[in-house]
Design a protein around this motif. Structure first.
Motif, PDB file in Angstrom:
ATOM      1  N   LYS A  10       0.979 -37.605 -10.346  1.00 52.03           N
ATOM      2  CA  LYS A  10       1.399 -36.462  -9.538  1.00 52.03           C
ATOM      3  C   LYS A  10       0.521 -35.251  -9.824  1.00 52.03           C
ATOM      4  O   LYS A  10       0.127 -34.535  -8.915  1.00 52.03           O
ATOM      5  CB  LYS A  10       2.863 -36.119  -9.799  1.00 52.03           C
ATOM      6  CG  LYS A  10       3.837 -37.051  -9.136  1.00 52.03           C
ATOM      7  CD  LYS A  10       5.256 -36.603  -9.360  1.00 52.03           C
ATOM      8  CE  LYS A  10       6.225 -37.541  -8.663  1.00 52.03           C
ATOM      9  NZ  LYS A  10       7.622 -37.128  -8.885  1.00 52.03           N
ATOM     10  N   ASP A  12      -2.583 -35.308 -10.941  1.00 54.73           N
ATOM     11  CA  ASP A  12      -3.904 -35.573 -10.356  1.00 54.73           C
ATOM     12  C   ASP A  12      -3.896 -35.335  -8.860  1.00 54.73           C
ATOM     13  O   ASP A  12      -4.823 -34.757  -8.305  1.00 54.73           O
ATOM     14  CB  ASP A  12      -4.346 -37.019 -10.644  1.00 54.73           C
ATOM     15  CG  ASP A  12      -4.745 -37.228 -12.095  1.00 54.73           C
ATOM     16  OD1 ASP A  12      -4.988 -36.225 -12.799  1.00 54.73           O
ATOM     17  OD2 ASP A  12      -4.808 -38.395 -12.528  1.00 54.73           O
ATOM     18  N   LYS A  13      -2.844 -35.796  -8.171  1.00 66.10           N
ATOM     19  CA  LYS A  13      -2.750 -35.611  -6.731  1.00 66.10           C
ATOM     20  C   LYS A  13      -2.670 -34.120  -6.405  1.00 66.10           C
ATOM     21  O   LYS A  13      -3.314 -33.649  -5.474  1.00 66.10           O
ATOM     22  CB  LYS A  13      -1.542 -36.340  -6.155  1.00 66.10           C
ATOM     23  CG  LYS A  13      -1.449 -36.230  -4.634  1.00 66.10           C
ATOM     24  CD  LYS A  13      -0.308 -37.021  -4.091  1.00 66.10           C
ATOM     25  CE  LYS A  13      -0.114 -36.941  -2.622  1.00 66.10           C
ATOM     26  NZ  LYS A  13      -0.802 -35.995  -1.828  1.00 66.10           N
ATOM     27  N   LYS A  14      -1.888 -33.382  -7.200  1.00 61.14           N
ATOM     28  CA  LYS A  14      -1.756 -31.952  -6.966  1.00 61.14           C
ATOM     29  C   LYS A  14      -3.114 -31.261  -7.118  1.00 61.14           C
ATOM     30  O   LYS A  14      -3.472 -30.405  -6.326  1.00 61.14           O
ATOM     31  CB  LYS A  14      -0.743 -31.340  -7.931  1.00 61.14           C
ATOM     32  CG  LYS A  14      -0.465 -29.887  -7.660  1.00 61.14           C
ATOM     33  CD  LYS A  14       0.595 -29.338  -8.575  1.00 61.14           C
ATOM     34  CE  LYS A  14       0.838 -27.876  -8.277  1.00 61.14           C
ATOM     35  NZ  LYS A  14       1.805 -27.280  -9.160  1.00 61.14           N
ATOM     36  N   LYS A  15      -3.893 -31.667  -8.118  1.00 56.98           N
ATOM     37  CA  LYS A  15      -5.213 -31.080  -8.322  1.00 56.98           C
ATOM     38  C   LYS A  15      -6.111 -31.339  -7.114  1.00 56.98           C
ATOM     39  O   LYS A  15      -6.871 -30.492  -6.691  1.00 56.98           O
ATOM     40  CB  LYS A  15      -5.870 -31.646  -9.578  1.00 56.98           C
ATOM     41  CG  LYS A  15      -5.333 -31.080 -10.854  1.00 56.98           C
ATOM     42  CD  LYS A  15      -6.041 -31.675 -12.050  1.00 56.98           C
ATOM     43  CE  LYS A  15      -5.412 -31.212 -13.338  1.00 56.98           C
ATOM     44  NZ  LYS A  15      -6.023 -31.858 -14.501  1.00 56.98           N
ATOM     45  N   LYS A  16      -6.036 -32.557  -6.550  1.00 57.87           N
ATOM     46  CA  LYS A  16      -6.848 -32.905  -5.396  1.00 57.87           C
ATOM     47  C   LYS A  16      -6.436 -32.093  -4.169  1.00 57.87           C
ATOM     48  O   LYS A  16      -7.267 -31.762  -3.336  1.00 57.87           O
ATOM     49  CB  LYS A  16      -6.741 -34.397  -5.083  1.00 57.87           C
ATOM     50  CG  LYS A  16      -7.434 -35.273  -6.092  1.00 57.87           C
ATOM     51  CD  LYS A  16      -7.255 -36.730  -5.749  1.00 57.87           C
ATOM     52  CE  LYS A  16      -7.828 -37.618  -6.825  1.00 57.87           C
ATOM     53  NZ  LYS A  16      -7.565 -39.037  -6.566  1.00 57.87           N
ATOM     54  N   ASP A  17      -5.150 -31.808  -4.036  1.00 60.98           N
ATOM     55  CA  ASP A  17      -4.639 -31.081  -2.879  1.00 60.98           C
ATOM     56  C   ASP A  17      -4.938 -29.583  -2.947  1.00 60.98           C
ATOM     57  O   ASP A  17      -4.959 -28.909  -1.924  1.00 60.98           O
ATOM     58  CB  ASP A  17      -3.123 -31.280  -2.737  1.00 60.98           C
ATOM     59  CG  ASP A  17      -2.769 -32.717  -2.357  1.00 60.98           C
ATOM     60  OD1 ASP A  17      -3.654 -33.438  -1.864  1.00 60.98           O
ATOM     61  OD2 ASP A  17      -1.605 -33.107  -2.561  1.00 60.98           O
ATOM     62  N   GLU A  18      -5.153 -29.068  -4.144  1.00 63.98           N
ATOM     63  CA  GLU A  18      -5.404 -27.637  -4.301  1.00 63.98           C
ATOM     64  C   GLU A  18      -6.768 -27.291  -3.729  1.00 63.98           C
ATOM     65  O   GLU A  18      -7.699 -28.087  -3.759  1.00 63.98           O
ATOM     66  CB  GLU A  18      -5.361 -27.239  -5.773  1.00 63.98           C
ATOM     67  CG  GLU A  18      -3.975 -27.303  -6.366  1.00 63.98           C
ATOM     68  CD  GLU A  18      -3.982 -26.977  -7.850  1.00 63.98           C
ATOM     69  OE1 GLU A  18      -5.031 -26.570  -8.373  1.00 63.98           O
ATOM     70  OE2 GLU A  18      -2.934 -27.140  -8.473  1.00 63.98           O
ATOM     71  N   HIS A  19      -6.871 -26.093  -3.203  1.00 64.52           N
ATOM     72  CA  HIS A  19      -8.141 -25.629  -2.670  1.00 64.52           C
ATOM     73  C   HIS A  19      -9.018 -25.153  -3.818  1.00 64.52           C
ATOM     74  O   HIS A  19      -8.526 -24.553  -4.761  1.00 64.52           O
ATOM     75  CB  HIS A  19      -7.925 -24.487  -1.681  1.00 64.52           C
ATOM     76  CG  HIS A  19      -7.132 -24.906  -0.479  1.00 64.52           C
ATOM     77  ND1 HIS A  19      -7.649 -25.749   0.469  1.00 64.52           N
ATOM     78  CD2 HIS A  19      -5.869 -24.624  -0.089  1.00 64.52           C
ATOM     79  CE1 HIS A  19      -6.743 -25.956   1.399  1.00 64.52           C
ATOM     80  NE2 HIS A  19      -5.655 -25.292   1.079  1.00 64.52           N
ATOM     81  N   PRO A  20     -10.313 -25.387  -3.713  1.00 61.46           N
ATOM     82  CA  PRO A  20     -11.205 -24.876  -4.760  1.00 61.46           C
ATOM     83  C   PRO A  20     -11.232 -23.354  -4.724  1.00 61.46           C
ATOM     84  O   PRO A  20     -10.885 -22.747  -3.711  1.00 61.46           O
ATOM     85  CB  PRO A  20     -12.566 -25.456  -4.387  1.00 61.46           C
ATOM     86  CG  PRO A  20     -12.474 -25.804  -2.954  1.00 61.46           C
ATOM     87  CD  PRO A  20     -11.026 -26.080  -2.671  1.00 61.46           C
ATOM     88  N   PRO A  21     -11.636 -22.726  -5.797  1.00 59.69           N
ATOM     89  CA  PRO A  21     -11.710 -21.264  -5.804  1.00 59.69           C
ATOM     90  C   PRO A  21     -12.677 -20.779  -4.722  1.00 59.69           C
ATOM     91  O   PRO A  21     -13.594 -21.489  -4.325  1.00 59.69           O
ATOM     92  CB  PRO A  21     -12.259 -20.929  -7.191  1.00 59.69           C
ATOM     93  CG  PRO A  21     -12.352 -22.188  -7.944  1.00 59.69           C
ATOM     94  CD  PRO A  21     -12.070 -23.325  -7.033  1.00 59.69           C
ATOM     95  N   LYS A  25     -16.320 -22.139  -2.333  1.00 60.99           N
ATOM     96  CA  LYS A  25     -16.260 -22.380  -0.892  1.00 60.99           C
ATOM     97  C   LYS A  25     -17.325 -21.618  -0.126  1.00 60.99           C
ATOM     98  O   LYS A  25     -17.715 -22.024   0.947  1.00 60.99           O
ATOM     99  CB  LYS A  25     -14.906 -21.951  -0.327  1.00 60.99           C
ATOM    100  CG  LYS A  25     -13.770 -22.844  -0.664  1.00 60.99           C
ATOM    101  CD  LYS A  25     -12.546 -22.256   0.002  1.00 60.99           C
ATOM    102  CE  LYS A  25     -11.428 -23.204   0.113  1.00 60.99           C
ATOM    103  NZ  LYS A  25     -10.291 -22.610   0.819  1.00 60.99           N
TER     104      LYS A  25
END
Length: 96
Positions: A10, A12-21, A25
């Motif tokens: 969970k 790891d999935k949350k980290k993937k879903d978060e937007h990069p700083p 971008k």
């Protein structure tokens, strides 16, 4: 499956879903301009002037590139413009 493994997945999935700083971008030039312009307030006239300056900068780059192409190919501007004015580039429609 153990509880800690589920939690890890969970997380790891949350980290993937978060937007990069934001800094990851945007292009470094954009970030530099944001930092520069964040230091003060601009009125509408200044904003228009800055937009015009940036537009003029890129228009000059395009103009210089076109001049370079004409020179490399040995084209005369007046002749080429007249040629392009007489050339028909549109395709016939399917109904014709």
């Amino acid at each position: 499956m153990s509880t800690s493994t589920k939690k890890d997945k969970k997380a790891d999935k949350k980290k993937k879903d978060e937007h990069p700083p934001v800094s990851e971008k945007v292009h470094p030039m954009q970030l530099s301009l944001l930092k520069f312009f964040s230091s003060r307030k601009f009125d509408e006239e200044e904003l228009k002037d800055i937009k015009r300056m940036i537009s003029n900068y890129y228009a000059k780059k395009v103009d210089d590139a076109v001049d370079r192409i004409f020179e490399e190919r040995g084209w005369d501007v007046d002749e080429k413009v007249e040629e392009w004015g007489k050339t028909h580039y549109r395709r016939k429609s399917k109904t014709e």
